[in-house]
Design a protein around this motif. Structure first.
Motif, PDB file in Angstrom:
ATOM      1  N   LYS A  20       0.835  -1.204   0.000  1.00 29.40           N
ATOM      2  CA  LYS A  20       0.000   0.000   0.000  1.00 29.40           C
ATOM      3  C   LYS A  20       0.872   1.257   0.000  1.00 29.40           C
ATOM      4  O   LYS A  20       0.533   2.258  -0.638  1.00 29.40           O
ATOM      5  CB  LYS A  20      -0.923   0.005   1.214  1.00 29.40           C
ATOM      6  N   SER A  21       1.992   1.203   0.708  1.00 32.17           N
ATOM      7  CA  SER A  21       2.891   2.360   0.743  1.00 32.17           C
ATOM      8  C   SER A  21       3.605   2.544  -0.588  1.00 32.17           C
ATOM      9  O   SER A  21       3.931   3.668  -0.981  1.00 32.17           O
ATOM     10  CB  SER A  21       3.928   2.186   1.861  1.00 32.17           C
ATOM     11  N   THR A  22       3.863   1.457  -1.282  1.00 36.13           N
ATOM     12  CA  THR A  22       4.584   1.520  -2.559  1.00 36.13           C
ATOM     13  C   THR A  22       3.698   1.998  -3.696  1.00 36.13           C
ATOM     14  O   THR A  22       4.123   2.779  -4.552  1.00 36.13           O
ATOM     15  CB  THR A  22       5.165   0.136  -2.896  1.00 36.13           C
ATOM     16  N   LEU A  23       2.451   1.516  -3.718  1.00 41.44           N
ATOM     17  CA  LEU A  23       1.552   1.842  -4.825  1.00 41.44           C
ATOM     18  C   LEU A  23       1.059   3.282  -4.721  1.00 41.44           C
ATOM     19  O   LEU A  23       0.747   3.760  -3.627  1.00 41.44           O
ATOM     20  CB  LEU A  23       0.355   0.889  -4.832  1.00 41.44           C
ATOM     21  N   LYS A  24       0.980   3.946  -5.841  1.00 43.98           N
ATOM     22  CA  LYS A  24       0.533   5.335  -5.865  1.00 43.98           C
ATOM     23  C   LYS A  24      -0.989   5.397  -5.790  1.00 43.98           C
ATOM     24  O   LYS A  24      -1.682   4.748  -6.564  1.00 43.98           O
ATOM     25  CB  LYS A  24       1.014   6.001  -7.154  1.00 43.98           C
ATOM     26  N   SER A 168     -31.980   4.846  -8.576  1.00 40.70           N
ATOM     27  CA  SER A 168     -33.202   5.253  -7.874  1.00 40.70           C
ATOM     28  C   SER A 168     -33.244   6.752  -7.633  1.00 40.70           C
ATOM     29  O   SER A 168     -34.316   7.312  -7.375  1.00 40.70           O
ATOM     30  CB  SER A 168     -33.315   4.515  -6.531  1.00 40.70           C
ATOM     31  N   GLN A 169     -32.080   7.404  -7.735  1.00 41.26           N
ATOM     32  CA  GLN A 169     -31.998   8.847  -7.548  1.00 41.26           C
ATOM     33  C   GLN A 169     -31.888   9.595  -8.872  1.00 41.26           C
ATOM     34  O   GLN A 169     -31.715  10.811  -8.889  1.00 41.26           O
ATOM     35  CB  GLN A 169     -30.789   9.173  -6.672  1.00 41.26           C
ATOM     36  N   GLY A 170     -31.940   8.876  -9.960  1.00 40.83           N
ATOM     37  CA  GLY A 170     -31.931   9.512 -11.278  1.00 40.83           C
ATOM     38  C   GLY A 170     -30.563   9.912 -11.786  1.00 40.83           C
ATOM     39  O   GLY A 170     -30.463  10.672 -12.763  1.00 40.83           O
ATOM     40  N   PHE A 171     -29.484   9.397 -11.172  1.00 37.73           N
ATOM     41  CA  PHE A 171     -28.140   9.762 -11.632  1.00 37.73           C
ATOM     42  C   PHE A 171     -27.830   9.048 -12.944  1.00 37.73           C
ATOM     43  O   PHE A 171     -27.707   7.825 -12.979  1.00 37.73           O
ATOM     44  CB  PHE A 171     -27.087   9.406 -10.588  1.00 37.73           C
ATOM     45  N   ALA A 172     -27.676   9.808 -14.015  1.00 39.00           N
ATOM     46  CA  ALA A 172     -27.317   9.224 -15.306  1.00 39.00           C
ATOM     47  C   ALA A 172     -25.816   9.052 -15.434  1.00 39.00           C
ATOM     48  O   ALA A 172     -25.341   8.201 -16.184  1.00 39.00           O
ATOM     49  CB  ALA A 172     -27.828  10.099 -16.447  1.00 39.00           C
ATOM     50  N   GLU A 173     -25.043   9.867 -14.689  1.00 36.63           N
ATOM     51  CA  GLU A 173     -23.585   9.789 -14.693  1.00 36.63           C
ATOM     52  C   GLU A 173     -23.081   9.830 -13.262  1.00 36.63           C
ATOM     53  O   GLU A 173     -23.780  10.302 -12.350  1.00 36.63           O
ATOM     54  CB  GLU A 173     -22.981  10.955 -15.484  1.00 36.63           C
ATOM     55  N   VAL A 174     -21.866   9.358 -13.067  1.00 40.08           N
ATOM     56  CA  VAL A 174     -21.270   9.342 -11.741  1.00 40.08           C
ATOM     57  C   VAL A 174     -19.765   9.571 -11.891  1.00 40.08           C
ATOM     58  O   VAL A 174     -19.153   9.142 -12.876  1.00 40.08           O
ATOM     59  CB  VAL A 174     -21.576   8.004 -11.024  1.00 40.08           C
ATOM     60  N   GLU A 175     -19.171  10.270 -10.925  1.00 38.34           N
ATOM     61  CA  GLU A 175     -17.733  10.538 -10.967  1.00 38.34           C
ATOM     62  C   GLU A 175     -16.983   9.433 -10.239  1.00 38.34           C
ATOM     63  O   GLU A 175     -17.236   9.165  -9.065  1.00 38.34           O
ATOM     64  CB  GLU A 175     -17.394  11.896 -10.354  1.00 38.34           C
ATOM     65  N   VAL A 176     -16.057   8.794 -10.952  1.00 46.69           N
ATOM     66  CA  VAL A 176     -15.310   7.666 -10.414  1.00 46.69           C
ATOM     67  C   VAL A 176     -13.816   7.891 -10.639  1.00 46.69           C
ATOM     68  O   VAL A 176     -13.410   8.730 -11.440  1.00 46.69           O
ATOM     69  CB  VAL A 176     -15.737   6.347 -11.095  1.00 46.69           C
ATOM     70  N   TYR A 177     -13.011   7.130  -9.888  1.00 48.70           N
ATOM     71  CA  TYR A 177     -11.575   7.157 -10.149  1.00 48.70           C
ATOM     72  C   TYR A 177     -11.280   6.432 -11.459  1.00 48.70           C
ATOM     73  O   TYR A 177     -11.848   5.373 -11.749  1.00 48.70           O
ATOM     74  CB  TYR A 177     -10.810   6.490  -9.013  1.00 48.70           C
ATOM     75  N   THR A 178     -10.391   7.016 -12.251  1.00 47.46           N
ATOM     76  CA  THR A 178      -9.962   6.369 -13.482  1.00 47.46           C
ATOM     77  C   THR A 178      -9.265   5.053 -13.128  1.00 47.46           C
ATOM     78  O   THR A 178      -8.393   5.027 -12.264  1.00 47.46           O
ATOM     79  CB  THR A 178      -8.994   7.273 -14.258  1.00 47.46           C
ATOM     80  N   PRO A 179      -9.655   3.948 -13.759  1.00 44.38           N
ATOM     81  CA  PRO A 179      -9.050   2.655 -13.397  1.00 44.38           C
ATOM     82  C   PRO A 179      -7.537   2.650 -13.564  1.00 44.38           C
ATOM     83  O   PRO A 179      -6.995   3.191 -14.535  1.00 44.38           O
ATOM     84  CB  PRO A 179      -9.710   1.673 -14.372  1.00 44.38           C
ATOM     85  N   LEU A 180      -6.858   2.050 -12.609  1.00 41.40           N
ATOM     86  CA  LEU A 180      -5.422   1.853 -12.741  1.00 41.40           C
ATOM     87  C   LEU A 180      -5.131   0.970 -13.946  1.00 41.40           C
ATOM     88  O   LEU A 180      -5.850   0.007 -14.220  1.00 41.40           O
ATOM     89  CB  LEU A 180      -4.861   1.186 -11.482  1.00 41.40           C
ATOM     90  N   ILE A 312      -5.020 -12.549  -1.907  1.00 44.31           N
ATOM     91  CA  ILE A 312      -4.831 -12.240  -0.482  1.00 44.31           C
ATOM     92  C   ILE A 312      -3.943 -11.022  -0.267  1.00 44.31           C
ATOM     93  O   ILE A 312      -4.186 -10.219   0.645  1.00 44.31           O
ATOM     94  CB  ILE A 312      -4.238 -13.465   0.255  1.00 44.31           C
ATOM     95  N   ILE A 313      -2.927 -10.820  -1.098  1.00 46.67           N
ATOM     96  CA  ILE A 313      -1.969  -9.737  -0.873  1.00 46.67           C
ATOM     97  C   ILE A 313      -2.110  -8.614  -1.900  1.00 46.67           C
ATOM     98  O   ILE A 313      -2.238  -7.439  -1.533  1.00 46.67           O
ATOM     99  CB  ILE A 313      -0.527 -10.285  -0.872  1.00 46.67           C
ATOM    100  N   ALA A 314      -2.096  -8.950  -3.189  1.00 49.51           N
ATOM    101  CA  ALA A 314      -2.134  -7.893  -4.207  1.00 49.51           C
ATOM    102  C   ALA A 314      -3.491  -7.205  -4.263  1.00 49.51           C
ATOM    103  O   ALA A 314      -3.569  -5.978  -4.405  1.00 49.51           O
ATOM    104  CB  ALA A 314      -1.780  -8.474  -5.575  1.00 49.51           C
ATOM    105  N   ARG A 315      -4.571  -7.963  -4.167  1.00 48.76           N
ATOM    106  CA  ARG A 315      -5.916  -7.397  -4.313  1.00 48.76           C
ATOM    107  C   ARG A 315      -6.186  -6.240  -3.354  1.00 48.76           C
ATOM    108  O   ARG A 315      -6.589  -5.153  -3.792  1.00 48.76           O
ATOM    109  CB  ARG A 315      -6.957  -8.501  -4.125  1.00 48.76           C
ATOM    110  N   PRO A 316      -6.014  -6.402  -2.018  1.00 50.73           N
ATOM    111  CA  PRO A 316      -6.324  -5.270  -1.137  1.00 50.73           C
ATOM    112  C   PRO A 316      -5.437  -4.052  -1.376  1.00 50.73           C
ATOM    113  O   PRO A 316      -5.898  -2.918  -1.270  1.00 50.73           O
ATOM    114  CB  PRO A 316      -6.124  -5.842   0.280  1.00 50.73           C
ATOM    115  N   ALA A 317      -4.171  -4.277  -1.715  1.00 46.24           N
ATOM    116  CA  ALA A 317      -3.268  -3.147  -1.964  1.00 46.24           C
ATOM    117  C   ALA A 317      -3.661  -2.407  -3.235  1.00 46.24           C
ATOM    118  O   ALA A 317      -3.649  -1.169  -3.290  1.00 46.24           O
ATOM    119  CB  ALA A 317      -1.837  -3.643  -2.044  1.00 46.24           C
ATOM    120  N   LEU A 318      -4.029  -3.151  -4.279  1.00 50.19           N
ATOM    121  CA  LEU A 318      -4.421  -2.518  -5.540  1.00 50.19           C
ATOM    122  C   LEU A 318      -5.737  -1.762  -5.397  1.00 50.19           C
ATOM    123  O   LEU A 318      -5.894  -0.652  -5.931  1.00 50.19           O
ATOM    124  CB  LEU A 318      -4.537  -3.580  -6.632  1.00 50.19           C
TER     125      LEU A 318
END
Length: 409
Positions: A20-24, A168-180, A312-318
Motif C-alpha cells: 500500500k505504501s509503494t503503490l501510488k 433510484s436517484q436519477g443519476f445518469a452519470e457518476v464521478e469515479v476514479y480512473t481505473p489503474l 490475499i496480498i495484491a488485491r487489497p493493496a491494488l
C-alpha cells in the motif's frame, strides 16, 4: 546484504502494508455513464436528490381506506374508484368510501390504511373487509431515503446494488476514479501461447489469463504483454517499456532462487527490489518494488500460488491504490470437516468449499490436493480455508473461511 539475501519471512500483513505504501494512490477521475460504472470506485460522495418513496404508496394490491370508517358493526365500504402505479398522487378518497389500489400506486389523500385484497370479499360496488389494521401496507414518503442524506461515500466500489441505488436517484452519470492500468507479464522459457502446439518441456501460459480475468473483474484496465524469456537483458528491455505505459506492473514467475530467475535482477537494475519472501503458503517467493517510477509486484510462477497471493496480498493493496475505502476480505468461522495435524511456519490457504452436514449445519471441506501448481482444486472450491502459523485443526474445530464471492466480486 541485499533484501534478496535476507532469510527472514515477512508477514502477510507487513506485505500488504508495504505494498500500500509503494503503490501510488489514484487521483485522476472521470465522469462515466451509470451503465458503464460497474466495479469502478466512487470518487465523490453522493447525496440523495429525492425522497424514496417520493410519496406514500401502497405496498400491495388492495383497498385504500380510512381505518376509522370501519367501526363495528360496519365492515364494508362502497368502492369509489381505482388507482394504479403511475397515476398522479393528488387524488382524494371520498369520506366513508374505499378505493382499489395497486402495488406502488400513490395512496389517495385522506386514506391511512391499505387492506390486502386477499383479506376482502369483493363485489362490483361494495367491498367487505375481513380484517383491518390501521396504518398497514403503506410505504411512507422518505421511508427508505430522505432528500439530502448521504447516499454513498467516496471510496465505495460500485456493485450491482450500488448502481441500482444511484439509479433510484436519477443519476445518469457518476464521478469515479480512473481505473489503474495494470501491465501483466509472464516470465519463463517454458511458456507457450494458447492455441499453439506444445513443444517438449513447454506448458501453456496460465497465469496471464487467470490474473487478467481476476484484475479485469475487479475493475482495473489490464494489458497483457508478451512473455519474457529467461534472459536478463530481455527482462530489462521488456520491463522498461511496460513501465512507461502502465500504472502498475504485475509479473508471475522469475522471483525464486533458480539460476534462470532473472526478473528480480532486472527489477533491481531498473529500480528497487523491496521484498521477496512472505510467510504465506502457497506463495513464499512474492516480491515487489519499482521499475523506474512504476510500482511492480512479482507473483510466484505456480498457478495456484499466483492466484492465492494475488487475491490475499495484491488485491487489497491494488484496491486501496484505486481509491477504495474498504479493501479487506471477510473471514467466516465455520466447523471443519477435516483434520490438519501438521503445523506449518507459514499461514496456509487451502482450497475449500462449504457443504451441508446430515444435521443441516454448514461445515467446510478441503480438496485432497493442495499443490501450488494445481488450479483444478481452485475450480472445485468456492473459497479458501485460513490456517494460522503453527496451528493444527481437528474435525469440528472452527476454521477461517474466505469465500471467493467476496474476493472476486
Amino acid at each position: 546484504m541485499s533484501v534478496c539475501d535476507q532469510g527472514a519471512l515477512h508477514s502477510i500483513e507487513q506485505a500488504i502494508s508495504a505494498l500500500k505504501s509503494t503503490l501510488k494512490r489514484q487521483t485522476a477521475t472521470q465522469s462515466l455513464a451509470l451503465s458503464a460504472a460497474h466495479q469502478h470506485i466512487l470518487a465523490r460522495s453522493v447525496y440523495a436528490q429525492v425522497d424514496v418513496p417520493q410519496w406514500d404508496n401502497s405496498a400491495m394490491d388492495g383497498y385504500a381506506l380510512r381505518a376509522n370508517d370501519l367501526q363495528p358493526p360496519v365492515n364494508s365500504l362502497p368502492l369509489a374508484g381505482r388507482i394504479a402505479a403511475g397515476d398522479k398522487p393528488e387524488q382524494s378518497l371520498p369520506a366513508g368510501q374505499c378505493m382499489h389500489i395497486l402495488t406502488g400506486a400513490p395512496v389517495p389523500l385522506g386514506a391511512d390504511t391499505v387492506v390486502a385484497q386477499e383479506n376482502c370479499n369483493i363485489s362490483p360496488k361494495q367491498i367487505q373487509f375481513n380484517s383491518c389494521k390501521a396504518g398497514s401496507n403503506i410505504r411512507r414518503r422518505g421511508e427508505e431515503i430522505e432528500q439530502g442524506q448521504l447516499l454513498l461515500e467516496a471510496g465505495t466500489r460500485l456493485r450491482a446494488q450500488e448502481i441500482g441505488l444511484l439509479a433510484s436517484q436519477g443519476f445518469a452519470e457518476v464521478e469515479v476514479y480512473t481505473p489503474l492500468r495494470i501491465g501483466l507479464i509472464s516470465s519463463g522459457n517454458e511458456l507457450c501461447e494458447l492455441g499453439q502446439p506444445l513443444k517438449p518441456g513447454q506448458i501453456y501460459d496460465i497465469n496471464s489469463h487467470s490474473l487478467s480475468a481476476l484484475f479485469t473483474g475487479l475493475g482495473f484496465t489490464v494489458t497483457h504483454y508478451p512473455k519474457m524469456p529467461d534472459d536478463l537483458q530481455h527482462n530489462i528491455d521488456s520491463l522498461a517499456q511496460a513501465s512507461r505505459e502502465q500504472d502498475v506492473l504485475i509479473s508471475s514467475g522469475g522471483v525464486s532462487v533458480g539460476e534462470e530467475d532473472h526478473l528480480k535482477n532486472a527489477v533491481s537494475a531498473l529500480g528497487q527490489l523491496n521484498l521477496w519472501r512472505v510467510a504465506i503458503q502457497p506463495g513464499k517467493p512474492l516480491a515487489f518494488g519499482s521499475v523506474s517510477d512504476t510500482p511492480w509486484i512479482g507473483l510466484p510462477g505456480n498457478p495456484a500460488a499466483a492466484l492465492i497471493t494475488a487475491l490475499i496480498i495484491a488485491r487489497p493493496a491494488l484496491l486501496h491504490a484505486q481509491g477504495a475505502s474498504n479493501c479487506d476480505h471477510q473471514t467466516l468461522h465455520i466447523p471443519a470437516a477435516f483434520d490438519w495435524e501438521k503445523p506449518r511456519a507459514r499461514q496456509q490457504y487451502l482450497h475449500a468449499r462449504l457443504a451441508l452436514q446430515d444435521n443441516g449445519q454448514l461445515h467446510v471441506e478441503i480438496h485432497p490436493k493442495q499443490s501450488s501448481a494445481m488450479l483444478s482444486a481452485a475450480s472445485w472450491a468456492d473459497g479458501l480455508v485460513e490456517i494460522k502459523p503453527q496451528e493444527t485443526v481437528e474435525k469440528d474445530d472452527l476454521v477461517g473461511f474466505v469465500g471467493y464471492a467476496g474476493l472476486l466480486g
